[in-house]
Design a protein around this motif. Sequence first.
Motif, short mmCIF file in Angstrom:
data_model
loop_
_atom_site.label_atom_id
_atom_site.label_comp_id
_atom_site.label_asym_id
_atom_site.label_seq_id
_atom_site.Cartn_x
_atom_site.Cartn_y
_atom_site.Cartn_z
N UNK A 1 0.81 -1.22 0.00
CA UNK A 1 0.00 0.00 0.00
C UNK A 1 0.84 1.26 0.00
N UNK A 2 2.15 1.14 0.19
CA UNK A 2 3.01 2.32 0.27
C UNK A 2 3.53 2.70 -1.10
N UNK A 3 2.66 2.98 -2.01
CA UNK A 3 3.08 3.43 -3.34
C UNK A 3 3.13 4.95 -3.34
N UNK A 4 3.95 5.54 -4.21
CA UNK A 4 4.02 6.99 -4.24
C UNK A 4 2.66 7.58 -4.58
N UNK A 5 2.40 8.74 -4.01
CA UNK A 5 1.11 9.40 -4.23
C UNK A 5 0.97 9.80 -5.69
N UNK A 6 -0.11 9.41 -6.28
CA UNK A 6 -0.39 9.79 -7.67
C UNK A 6 -1.25 11.04 -7.65
N UNK A 7 -1.11 11.89 -8.67
CA UNK A 7 -1.98 13.07 -8.70
C UNK A 7 -3.44 12.63 -8.74
N UNK A 8 -4.24 13.27 -7.94
CA UNK A 8 -5.65 12.90 -7.86
C UNK A 8 -6.36 13.26 -9.16
N UNK A 9 -7.02 12.31 -9.73
CA UNK A 9 -7.83 12.56 -10.92
C UNK A 9 -9.25 12.70 -10.45
N UNK A 10 -9.89 13.69 -10.95
CA UNK A 10 -11.26 13.96 -10.55
C UNK A 10 -12.19 13.17 -11.46
N UNK A 11 -12.98 12.30 -10.89
CA UNK A 11 -13.94 11.58 -11.72
C UNK A 11 -14.91 12.56 -12.37
N UNK A 12 -15.32 12.23 -13.57
CA UNK A 12 -16.21 13.10 -14.34
C UNK A 12 -17.50 13.41 -13.58
N UNK A 13 -18.02 12.42 -12.87
CA UNK A 13 -19.26 12.63 -12.13
C UNK A 13 -19.09 13.68 -11.04
N UNK A 14 -17.97 13.62 -10.31
CA UNK A 14 -17.72 14.61 -9.26
C UNK A 14 -17.54 16.00 -9.87
N UNK A 15 -16.80 16.07 -10.97
CA UNK A 15 -16.58 17.36 -11.63
C UNK A 15 -17.91 17.97 -12.08
N UNK A 16 -18.77 17.18 -12.65
CA UNK A 16 -20.07 17.68 -13.11
C UNK A 16 -20.92 18.12 -11.92
N UNK A 17 -20.91 17.35 -10.84
CA UNK A 17 -21.69 17.70 -9.65
C UNK A 17 -21.21 18.99 -9.03
N UNK A 18 -19.90 19.12 -8.84
CA UNK A 18 -19.34 20.34 -8.23
C UNK A 18 -19.57 21.55 -9.12
N UNK A 19 -19.46 21.37 -10.42
CA UNK A 19 -19.68 22.47 -11.36
C UNK A 19 -21.14 22.93 -11.31
N UNK A 20 -22.04 21.96 -11.30
CA UNK A 20 -23.47 22.28 -11.21
C UNK A 20 -23.76 23.05 -9.92
N UNK A 21 -23.19 22.59 -8.82
CA UNK A 21 -23.42 23.27 -7.52
C UNK A 21 -22.95 24.72 -7.56
N UNK A 22 -21.76 24.94 -8.08
CA UNK A 22 -21.20 26.30 -8.13
C UNK A 22 -22.05 27.22 -9.00
N UNK A 23 -22.40 26.75 -10.17
CA UNK A 23 -23.17 27.60 -11.08
C UNK A 23 -24.58 27.83 -10.54
N UNK A 24 -25.21 26.80 -9.98
CA UNK A 24 -26.55 26.98 -9.42
C UNK A 24 -26.51 27.99 -8.28
N UNK A 25 -25.49 27.92 -7.44
CA UNK A 25 -25.35 28.88 -6.35
C UNK A 25 -25.19 30.30 -6.89
N UNK A 26 -24.46 30.45 -7.99
CA UNK A 26 -24.27 31.76 -8.60
C UNK A 26 -25.60 32.27 -9.17
N UNK A 27 -26.32 31.41 -9.85
CA UNK A 27 -27.63 31.79 -10.42
C UNK A 27 -28.60 32.18 -9.31
N UNK A 28 -28.60 31.42 -8.23
CA UNK A 28 -29.47 31.73 -7.10
C UNK A 28 -29.09 33.09 -6.49
N UNK A 29 -27.79 33.35 -6.40
CA UNK A 29 -27.33 34.63 -5.87
C UNK A 29 -27.74 35.78 -6.78
#
Length: 167
Positions: free
Chosen positions: A33-61
């Motif tokens: 389990x002690x492998x070097x840390x790999x750069x975190x890749x953001x799954x497409x689903x998480x990216x879409x969810x976080x993007x939707x949240x940010x834009x919806x919050x901006x639209x609501x504002x």
Amino acid sequence: MRRTHRRLAASAAGLVLLPVALVGCGFGGGDEDESPAKPARVPAEEAATRSRERVQAYLDAMAAKDVDAGRSQLCALLHDGFDLGATGPNGDFADHFKVPEAAITDIRSGPRGQEVSVSVSVAVGKRTVTRPLVFTVTRDGSDWCIASEAPGSAPAAPSPTGVFVPE
């Protein structure tokens, strides 16, 4: 005889270094389990969810005329420009604009981040227009933020009711 000593010394050095080399390659002595840390890749689903949240919050504002809430959705590099123009005559948070409707219509990966397409209806007096916009949302460290806002690609045209809608 001198030649034999050199060979033996080289062989002995190789044997001494062999375990070190094997450990470096992942063989022997060490947790799997002690492998070097790999750069975190953001799954497409998480990216879409976080993007939707940010834009919806901006639209609501925008609809609530909450400038601070809108500003908090933007990347830090945009804050100065936002502060200068948000409540100006053509700003997203101008007092004379009302936002009766805003909806996210599409989310897709783009060259600079997630591209979130929206349709925003803006009312000024009795006139209402609907415009397509594209927000680019990106990851800034461990957080997500809106990196840009641009006109959408679909042109707006008048509808039979007089409200402008994207084609």
